[in-house]
Design a protein around this motif. Structure first.
Motif, PDB file in Angstrom:
ATOM      1  N   ARG A 189       0.868  -1.021   0.137  1.00 50.73           N
ATOM      2  CA  ARG A 189      -0.124  -0.101   0.011  1.00 50.73           C
ATOM      3  C   ARG A 189       0.825   1.201  -0.140  1.00 50.73           C
ATOM      4  O   ARG A 189       0.647   2.113  -0.763  1.00 50.73           O
ATOM      5  CB  ARG A 189      -0.665  -0.038   1.306  1.00 50.73           C
ATOM      6  N   LEU A 214       2.393   1.723  -3.518  1.00 52.64           N
ATOM      7  CA  LEU A 214       1.516   2.362  -4.549  1.00 52.64           C
ATOM      8  C   LEU A 214       1.117   3.853  -4.167  1.00 52.64           C
ATOM      9  O   LEU A 214       0.923   4.674  -5.084  1.00 52.64           O
ATOM     10  CB  LEU A 214       0.117   1.590  -4.433  1.00 52.64           C
ATOM     11  N   GLU A 215       1.047   4.037  -2.807  1.00 54.46           N
ATOM     12  CA  GLU A 215       0.646   5.613  -2.746  1.00 54.46           C
ATOM     13  C   GLU A 215       1.814   6.401  -2.926  1.00 54.46           C
ATOM     14  O   GLU A 215       1.890   7.575  -3.380  1.00 54.46           O
ATOM     15  CB  GLU A 215       0.500   5.895  -1.077  1.00 54.46           C
ATOM     16  N   CYS A 252       1.339   4.866  -8.641  1.00 54.11           N
ATOM     17  CA  CYS A 252       0.810   3.891  -9.629  1.00 54.11           C
ATOM     18  C   CYS A 252      -0.464   3.075  -9.180  1.00 54.11           C
ATOM     19  O   CYS A 252      -0.738   3.137  -7.861  1.00 54.11           O
ATOM     20  CB  CYS A 252       2.002   2.693  -9.739  1.00 54.11           C
ATOM     21  N   GLN A 253      -1.206   2.646 -10.094  1.00 52.23           N
ATOM     22  CA  GLN A 253      -2.444   2.120  -9.705  1.00 52.23           C
ATOM     23  C   GLN A 253      -2.669   0.367 -10.093  1.00 52.23           C
ATOM     24  O   GLN A 253      -3.495  -0.116  -9.937  1.00 52.23           O
ATOM     25  CB  GLN A 253      -3.625   2.832 -10.165  1.00 52.23           C
ATOM     26  N   ARG A 254      -1.394   0.200 -10.475  1.00 55.22           N
ATOM     27  CA  ARG A 254      -1.200  -1.513 -10.997  1.00 55.22           C
ATOM     28  C   ARG A 254      -0.356  -2.051  -9.720  1.00 55.22           C
ATOM     29  O   ARG A 254       1.011  -1.533  -9.707  1.00 55.22           O
ATOM     30  CB  ARG A 254      -1.016  -1.529 -12.230  1.00 55.22           C
ATOM     31  N   ALA A 264      -5.860  -3.398  -2.378  1.00 54.27           N
ATOM     32  CA  ALA A 264      -6.035  -2.830  -3.601  1.00 54.27           C
ATOM     33  C   ALA A 264      -7.399  -2.112  -3.912  1.00 54.27           C
ATOM     34  O   ALA A 264      -7.469  -0.954  -4.343  1.00 54.27           O
ATOM     35  CB  ALA A 264      -5.733  -3.629  -4.743  1.00 54.27           C
ATOM     36  N   LEU A 274      -7.893   1.257  -2.453  1.00 57.19           N
ATOM     37  CA  LEU A 274      -7.157   2.119  -2.997  1.00 57.19           C
ATOM     38  C   LEU A 274      -7.519   2.490  -4.353  1.00 57.19           C
ATOM     39  O   LEU A 274      -7.065   3.203  -5.265  1.00 57.19           O
ATOM     40  CB  LEU A 274      -5.719   1.975  -3.036  1.00 57.19           C
ATOM     41  N   ASN A 275      -8.702   1.588  -4.895  1.00 60.16           N
ATOM     42  CA  ASN A 275      -9.171   1.556  -6.287  1.00 60.16           C
ATOM     43  C   ASN A 275      -7.920   1.521  -7.270  1.00 60.16           C
ATOM     44  O   ASN A 275      -7.857   1.890  -8.290  1.00 60.16           O
ATOM     45  CB  ASN A 275      -9.565   3.100  -6.578  1.00 60.16           C
ATOM     46  N   SER A 276      -7.135   0.312  -6.838  1.00 61.32           N
ATOM     47  CA  SER A 276      -5.838  -0.220  -7.840  1.00 61.32           C
ATOM     48  C   SER A 276      -6.374  -1.464  -8.177  1.00 61.32           C
ATOM     49  O   SER A 276      -7.366  -2.132  -7.721  1.00 61.32           O
ATOM     50  CB  SER A 276      -4.721  -0.137  -6.861  1.00 61.32           C
ATOM     51  N   GLN A 277      -5.726  -1.964  -9.044  1.00 61.12           N
ATOM     52  CA  GLN A 277      -5.844  -3.370  -9.660  1.00 61.12           C
ATOM     53  C   GLN A 277      -4.702  -4.201  -9.305  1.00 61.12           C
ATOM     54  O   GLN A 277      -3.182  -3.774  -9.080  1.00 61.12           O
ATOM     55  CB  GLN A 277      -5.869  -3.171 -11.227  1.00 61.12           C
TER      56      GLN A 277
END
Length: 351
Positions: free
Chosen positions: A256, A259-260, A264-266, A287, A290-293
């Motif tokens: 997490r 990503l933050e 990046c969101q992947r 994920a 965080l609206n991530s994939q």
């Protein structure tokens, strides 16, 4: 380009054929787990000898499964490191011998780059850039990936890798080799909240990992239950559950943060430990918030395999990279020293 991929870095012999136009054509794997189980871990000399016995028959099997002949091969990729040097030499020797006989280019591939790119073999591959969590018996790393060969190390384990910690916890709990899957299976019977283990290095900034303290905590917990005469099967399962939960939550917290910090969101999860179901559940939930994939390789491509080497090798071979006449075998090889696709892949490792 039809690429033969060869993986012999440790205790699994993997072979695959990958076509740059039509994708994966065939793959086969032989695991040495049963042989090494008698010794409680991998015996390097036995691993090398078994690769010698199994590699060429697997090559023939994969060619037959794909309906191809040796002369159809356009290039060969093999694992050049990191790994056991004797095992690496087996794959490198066969690759160079076949390459010389067929008159095709040969390239040594970084084992962890193969793992990192394994999700690209799926029908819904991630786009660049992404954050990769490489989590296996020998590595726990967070890497920003902007393209093939464009890697920025964000954090790594300062001691034991997560997979190594699983194996050591398995021995403390009296479980057989390989330890990781045994701990995960036992943890399925464990009760939530009976024990709470520490989440190491999550109370400070940064993206590095440490699992040695968690290993010691597990050892002390097992010893205390033993001394109290309460170390029955349920207690062992409860300890396994607490250990697994601590590892999963630690990895999720650091992912997490990565990503933050990166924007990046992947997130790509690769390596043997990425097959752990509880880890996948934890990272999927993180994920989602965080609206991530999150992207994974299929379970059979989480552990060592020839398909990931064929794919990674194909990308670099298409860019014109290749070995010289010398076999490349690098037991220790930092991945961030790899060049991007537009640069020659000599790196001081091949002529």
């Amino acid at each position: 380009m039809l690429v033969l991929g060869i993986e012999t870095s440790c205790d699994e012999t993997g072979v695959a054929l990958y076509d740059s136009e039509s994708g994966l054509r065939a793959h086969a794997l032989f695991s040495q787990i049963d042989m090494h189980a008698d010794y409680g871990g991998v015996v390097p000399e036995l691993a090398s000898r078994d690769h010698v016995r199994k590699l060429l028959p697997l090559c023939e099997q994969v060619l037959a499964d794909a309906g191809q002949q040796r002369h159809d091969i356009d290039a060969i990729a093999y694992t050049a490191g990191p790994g056991l040097v004797g095992a690496l030499m087996v794959g490198g020797s066969v690759a160079h011998a076949l390459g010389f006989a067929l008159g095709v280019p040969v390239l040594g591939v970084h084992h962890m780059e193969g793992h990192l790119l394994a999700p690209m073999l799926e029908t819904n591959p991630p786009a660049f850039p992404f954050i990769a969590l490489l989590v296996s018996g020998g590595h726990t790393q967070l890497v920003r990936v902007d393209g093939v060969g464009e890697y920025t190390l964000m954090g790594e384990s300062v001691d034991d890798a997560a997979g190594e910690a699983f194996d050591k916890a398995a021995k403390m709990l009296g479980l057989d080799y390989p330890g990781g899957p045994r701990v995960a299976a036992l943890a399925q019977q464990g009760r939530v909240g009976v024990y709470r283990f520490p989440r190491p290095m999550t109370d400070r900034p940064g993206l590095d990992f440490s699992f040695s303290g968690l290993k010691t905590y597990t050892l002390n917990t097992v010893a205390a239950a033993e001394a109290a005469g309460t170390l029955d099967e349920q207690t062992r399962a409860d300890i396994a559950r607490a250990f697994e939960t601590a590892v999963v939550e630690t990895l999720a917290i650091k992912c997490r943060r990565a990503l933050e910090q990166s924007g990046c969101q992947r997130l790509v999860i690769a390596g043997g430990v990425s097959a752990n179901h509880r880890l996948r559940e934890g990272l999927n939930e993180m994920a989602r918030k965080l609206n991530s994939q999150v992207y994974y390789a299929r379970p059979e491509f989480c552990t060592d395999n020839g398909a990931m080497i064929a794919y990674a090798g194909c990308q670099r071979l298409l860019a014109g990279q290749r070995d010289g006449d010398r076999i490349v075998a690098v037991p220790r090889w930092p991945m961030d020293t790899l060049p991007p696709l537009h640069e020659p892949r000599t790196n001081g490792l091949a002529d």
